[in-house]
Design a protein around this motif. Structure first.
Motif, PDB file in Angstrom:
ATOM      1  N   ARG A  49      50.873  43.603  37.985  1.00 27.30           N
ATOM      2  CA  ARG A  49      50.233  44.310  37.522  1.00 27.30           C
ATOM      3  C   ARG A  49      48.483  44.161  37.696  1.00 27.30           C
ATOM      4  NH1 ARG A  49      52.184  49.005  33.999  1.00 27.30           N
ATOM      5  NH2 ARG A  49      54.461  49.052  33.992  1.00 27.30           N
ATOM      6  N   ALA A  50      48.466  43.068  37.364  1.00 29.20           N
ATOM      7  CA  ALA A  50      46.903  42.656  37.269  1.00 29.20           C
ATOM      8  C   ALA A  50      46.468  42.637  39.006  1.00 29.20           C
ATOM      9  CB  ALA A  50      46.625  41.278  36.891  1.00 29.20           C
ATOM     10  N   LEU A  51      47.270  41.847  39.678  1.00 30.89           N
ATOM     11  CA  LEU A  51      47.063  42.023  41.081  1.00 30.89           C
ATOM     12  C   LEU A  51      47.099  43.371  41.989  1.00 30.89           C
ATOM     13  CD1 LEU A  51      49.286  38.741  42.190  1.00 30.89           C
ATOM     14  CD2 LEU A  51      46.726  39.040  42.016  1.00 30.89           C
ATOM     15  N   ARG A  52      47.849  44.223  41.208  1.00 30.12           N
ATOM     16  CA  ARG A  52      47.617  45.733  41.748  1.00 30.12           C
ATOM     17  C   ARG A  52      46.315  46.394  41.536  1.00 30.12           C
ATOM     18  NH1 ARG A  52      53.686  47.755  39.891  1.00 30.12           N
ATOM     19  NH2 ARG A  52      55.021  46.775  41.622  1.00 30.12           N
ATOM     20  N   GLY A  53      45.726  45.953  40.593  1.00 29.33           N
ATOM     21  CA  GLY A  53      44.309  46.502  40.193  1.00 29.33           C
ATOM     22  C   GLY A  53      44.585  47.521  39.143  1.00 29.33           C
ATOM     23  N   THR A  54      45.756  47.571  38.204  1.00 29.26           N
ATOM     24  CA  THR A  54      45.812  48.516  37.484  1.00 29.26           C
ATOM     25  C   THR A  54      44.640  48.837  36.595  1.00 29.26           C
ATOM     26  OG1 THR A  54      48.054  47.554  37.205  1.00 29.26           O
ATOM     27  CG2 THR A  54      47.572  48.725  35.243  1.00 29.26           C
ATOM     28  N   PRO A  55      44.368  49.868  36.328  1.00 31.33           N
ATOM     29  CA  PRO A  55      42.895  49.962  35.521  1.00 31.33           C
ATOM     30  C   PRO A  55      42.886  49.561  34.369  1.00 31.33           C
ATOM     31  CG  PRO A  55      43.825  52.304  36.498  1.00 31.33           C
ATOM     32  CD  PRO A  55      45.143  51.115  36.901  1.00 31.33           C
ATOM     33  N   TYR A  56      41.739  48.973  34.000  1.00 30.21           N
ATOM     34  CA  TYR A  56      41.599  48.096  32.860  1.00 30.21           C
ATOM     35  C   TYR A  56      41.968  48.623  31.440  1.00 30.21           C
ATOM     36  CZ  TYR A  56      38.359  45.870  29.413  1.00 30.21           C
ATOM     37  OH  TYR A  56      37.811  45.170  28.142  1.00 30.21           O
ATOM     38  N   PRO A  57      41.948  49.957  31.128  1.00 31.78           N
ATOM     39  CA  PRO A  57      42.452  50.195  29.694  1.00 31.78           C
ATOM     40  C   PRO A  57      44.017  50.308  29.750  1.00 31.78           C
ATOM     41  CG  PRO A  57      40.835  51.938  30.342  1.00 31.78           C
ATOM     42  CD  PRO A  57      40.981  50.799  31.441  1.00 31.78           C
ATOM     43  N   GLN A 155      38.908  34.373  28.299  1.00 28.41           N
ATOM     44  CA  GLN A 155      37.784  33.804  28.990  1.00 28.41           C
ATOM     45  C   GLN A 155      37.528  34.520  30.387  1.00 28.41           C
ATOM     46  OE1 GLN A 155      35.617  31.147  27.888  1.00 28.41           O
ATOM     47  NE2 GLN A 155      34.265  32.303  29.434  1.00 28.41           N
ATOM     48  N   GLY A 156      36.194  34.875  30.749  1.00 30.52           N
ATOM     49  CA  GLY A 156      35.949  35.498  31.818  1.00 30.52           C
ATOM     50  C   GLY A 156      35.351  34.475  32.826  1.00 30.52           C
ATOM     51  N   GLU A 157      34.797  34.836  34.018  1.00 26.53           N
ATOM     52  CA  GLU A 157      34.167  33.866  34.720  1.00 26.53           C
ATOM     53  C   GLU A 157      33.068  33.013  34.235  1.00 26.53           C
ATOM     54  OE1 GLU A 157      34.198  31.395  38.207  1.00 26.53           O
ATOM     55  OE2 GLU A 157      35.564  32.954  37.602  1.00 26.53           O
ATOM     56  N   GLY A 158      32.139  33.694  33.738  1.00 21.72           N
ATOM     57  CA  GLY A 158      30.855  33.166  33.202  1.00 21.72           C
ATOM     58  C   GLY A 158      30.712  33.220  31.955  1.00 21.72           C
ATOM     59  N   GLY A 190      42.168  37.653  31.506  1.00 25.24           N
ATOM     60  CA  GLY A 190      40.892  37.141  31.817  1.00 25.24           C
ATOM     61  C   GLY A 190      40.470  37.269  33.051  1.00 25.24           C
ATOM     62  N   MET A 191      41.413  36.766  34.057  1.00 24.62           N
ATOM     63  CA  MET A 191      41.228  36.887  35.475  1.00 24.62           C
ATOM     64  C   MET A 191      41.040  38.360  36.117  1.00 24.62           C
ATOM     65  SD  MET A 191      43.540  33.644  37.291  1.00 24.62           S
ATOM     66  CE  MET A 191      45.055  34.197  36.331  1.00 24.62           C
ATOM     67  N   ALA A 192      42.134  39.362  35.352  1.00 25.52           N
ATOM     68  CA  ALA A 192      42.037  40.680  35.826  1.00 25.52           C
ATOM     69  C   ALA A 192      40.843  41.166  35.449  1.00 25.52           C
ATOM     70  CB  ALA A 192      43.043  41.301  35.113  1.00 25.52           C
ATOM     71  N   ILE A 193      40.287  41.035  34.002  1.00 25.82           N
ATOM     72  CA  ILE A 193      38.912  41.493  33.492  1.00 25.82           C
ATOM     73  C   ILE A 193      37.733  41.079  34.329  1.00 25.82           C
ATOM     74  CG2 ILE A 193      37.402  41.339  31.554  1.00 25.82           C
ATOM     75  CD1 ILE A 193      39.802  41.225  29.691  1.00 25.82           C
ATOM     76  N   GLU A 194      37.905  39.751  34.828  1.00 24.58           N
ATOM     77  CA  GLU A 194      36.619  39.481  35.529  1.00 24.58           C
ATOM     78  C   GLU A 194      36.718  39.910  36.978  1.00 24.58           C
ATOM     79  OE1 GLU A 194      33.302  37.441  36.574  1.00 24.58           O
ATOM     80  OE2 GLU A 194      34.257  37.895  34.783  1.00 24.58           O
ATOM     81  N   ARG A 195      37.963  40.225  37.554  1.00 25.57           N
ATOM     82  CA  ARG A 195      38.194  40.809  38.747  1.00 25.57           C
ATOM     83  C   ARG A 195      37.510  42.242  38.917  1.00 25.57           C
ATOM     84  NH1 ARG A 195      43.814  42.133  41.967  1.00 25.57           N
ATOM     85  NH2 ARG A 195      42.996  43.430  43.531  1.00 25.57           N
ATOM     86  N   GLN A 196      38.098  42.894  37.920  1.00 26.65           N
ATOM     87  CA  GLN A 196      37.744  44.437  37.735  1.00 26.65           C
ATOM     88  C   GLN A 196      36.145  44.433  37.508  1.00 26.65           C
ATOM     89  OE1 GLN A 196      39.966  47.113  35.525  1.00 26.65           O
ATOM     90  NE2 GLN A 196      41.926  45.989  36.202  1.00 26.65           N
ATOM     91  N   ARG A 200      33.493  45.976  39.886  1.00 27.62           N
ATOM     92  CA  ARG A 200      32.607  47.283  39.378  1.00 27.62           C
ATOM     93  C   ARG A 200      31.336  47.079  39.862  1.00 27.62           C
ATOM     94  NH1 ARG A 200      34.181  46.712  34.645  1.00 27.62           N
ATOM     95  NH2 ARG A 200      32.405  45.383  33.790  1.00 27.62           N
ATOM     96  N   ASP A 201      30.747  45.563  39.812  1.00 23.98           N
ATOM     97  CA  ASP A 201      29.423  45.184  40.241  1.00 23.98           C
ATOM     98  C   ASP A 201      29.192  45.412  41.596  1.00 23.98           C
ATOM     99  OD1 ASP A 201      28.906  44.541  37.456  1.00 23.98           O
ATOM    100  OD2 ASP A 201      29.155  42.563  37.829  1.00 23.98           O
ATOM    101  N   LEU A 202      30.366  45.410  42.338  1.00 15.95           N
ATOM    102  CA  LEU A 202      30.246  45.531  43.820  1.00 15.95           C
ATOM    103  C   LEU A 202      29.931  47.082  44.061  1.00 15.95           C
ATOM    104  CD1 LEU A 202      32.771  43.106  45.114  1.00 15.95           C
ATOM    105  CD2 LEU A 202      30.506  42.794  45.369  1.00 15.95           C
ATOM    106  N   ARG A 203      31.020  47.795  43.285  1.00 16.16           N
ATOM    107  CA  ARG A 203      30.707  49.275  43.554  1.00 16.16           C
ATOM    108  C   ARG A 203      29.240  49.769  43.161  1.00 16.16           C
ATOM    109  NH1 ARG A 203      36.001  49.332  41.835  1.00 16.16           N
ATOM    110  NH2 ARG A 203      35.136  49.766  39.757  1.00 16.16           N
TER     111      ARG A 203
END
Length: 414
Positions: A49-57, A155-158, A190-196, A200-203
């Motif tokens: 689900r995380a790899l599919r980009g399931t919406p954060y909530p 844990q996020g990336e930063g 954590g990886m999914a949150i950071e990826r999203q 979001r930042d890229l968008r």
């Protein structure tokens, strides 16, 4: 119940929880094995689900439900760290009253189990909250009769996002394998949150770039309009017909480019232009420059998207062909009709753009590539640049120039 040496945040923990198995017929070992297998399945499902980009909530809700199931606990929650308040806000949960999600919080200091996990990055097991002396038991847990809890950092990336916590009212003890499962869920989250967050930042960066490009196109359009106006004023001020004519032609060319930039700053996608609408605008400008005659645009009702870097030279070709028709097709007359027609070609992603008049026709032996006039040289040069097929067809009355062109830039690999 026997406990292994070792601890999470200083608390001794058993290897296998020794609950009675009731009337299920399972032995303690069988039950423990079944639970570990289910935990591995949950981690795999959550990873997919995380790899599919399931919406954060949605991903958080799924994670807390599966985590509670995997640990046979009544409560689970994701708490987001709010630095300004130094608190952890309940962002998603299972078992809690719905009104608590988004409102309830616990302290993020070292005296709080969740705060300790956040600050140190170390997992915390509190199997006997009623006797807990290391930490302050949060009021939220006291109110819900929680007897044991586990906390791990998200844990996020930063920077840490927050804490993943599982809570239970039932007797028993969480162990090292339970912590390993909980940390596995937290790592995936954590990886999914950071990826999203990165997406979001890229968008946001792309949207900002689009806004800047639209602003640039707006300013370019205004600058080109100013130059065209100056040329028109200069044309009106001169008493030399040939100079006046050249200046007005230069102004129409600049207006053709300006129209493209006008459409770009109004568009949500600066990479493409609706060719049909662009030609309608262009013909309106050409009509204004030839008030005695009529330039008619015949285009499809639906949009015809074309790459921006192809639309502008194509518009300049149309501008030159229409201008030539107004100059040469109707000698001795000021009026006349010029049609600009856009049609779909038999091949997909190609169109036929035709400019036709009802004038006197071309002189015998006319060859566009041999023409010395600036207008026809512009037409042939841009047709070659666009890799378009330029066709000339005499009509019963008048002449038709047409281009067969791809809406996308052709592959240059060959």
């Amino acid at each position: 119940m026997k406990a292994n040496p070792g601890s999470a945040a200083g608390s001794p923990t058993p290897v296998v929880e020794a609950k009675p198995c009731g009337n299920t017929g399972e032995t303690v070992t069988e039950r423990a094995l079944r639970l570990r297998v289910r935990q591995q399945e949950i981690l795999a499902e959550l990873g997919v689900r995380a790899l599919r980009g399931t919406p954060y909530p949605e991903l958080l809700e799924y994670a807390v439900q599966c985590t509670a199931e995997g640990l046979e606990a009544e409560f689970c929650k994701v708490m987001e760290y709010v630095p300004a308040e130094n608190r952890l806000l309940l962002r998603a949960g299972v078992g809690w009253e719905p009104h608590l999600v988004g409102t309830a919080s616990v302290g993020a200091d070292l005296a709080s189990p969740a705060g300790f996990a956040l600050r140190t990055g170390k997992p915390v097991i509190s199997n006997h909250l009623e006797n807990e002396e290391r930490f302050r038991t949060p009021e939220l847990l006291v109110e819900h009769g929680i007897r044991r809890a586990m906390n791990v950092i998200l844990q996020g990336e930063g920077r840490p996002y927050g804490v993943l916590e599982v809570d239970s009212r039932s007797p028993g003890e969480f162990g090292e394998q339970d912590i390993a499962f909980l940390q596995g869920v937290a790592n995936l989250l954590g990886m999914a949150i950071e990826r999203q967050r990165i997406e979001r930042d890229l968008r946001a960066m792309v949207e900002e770039r689009e806004v800047l490009l639209r602003e640039v196109n707006h300013r370019v359009k205004n600058s080109l309009q100013l130059v065209a106006s100056m040329l028109s004023l200069q044309a009106n001020a001169t008493d030399k017909p040939d100079v006046r004519h050249e200046l007005r032609e230069a102004a129409t060319r600049i207006n053709a480019i300006g129209r493209a930039h006008q459409r770009l700053y109004r568009s949500n996608d600066v990479r493409v232009i609706d060719l049909a609408a662009y030609l309608v605008d262009l013909c309106a400008d050409l009509n204004a420059a030839w008030p005695e005659g009529e330039v008619v645009a015949r285009t499809p009702d639906e949009p015809v998207p074309i790459a921006t870097d192809r639309a502008i030279p194509l518009a300049l070709v149309v501008n030159e062909l229409v201008t030539n028709a107004t100059k040469y097709a109707y000698p001795g007359r000021q009026d006349g009709l010029v049609e600009v027609c856009l049609d779909q070609a038999p091949e997909e992603s190609r169109v036929v753009l035709a400019v036709r008049d009802a004038g006197v026709g071309l002189p015998p032996g006319f060859a566009p590539h041999a023409s010395t006039g600036l207008g026809m040289r512009i037409v042939t040069a841009f047709a070659q640049q666009l890799k378009a097929e330029l066709r000339i067809r005499p009509l019963d009355v008048g002449t038709e120039f047409s281009l067969v062109i791809s809406l996308q830039a052709p592959d240059r690999a060959g």
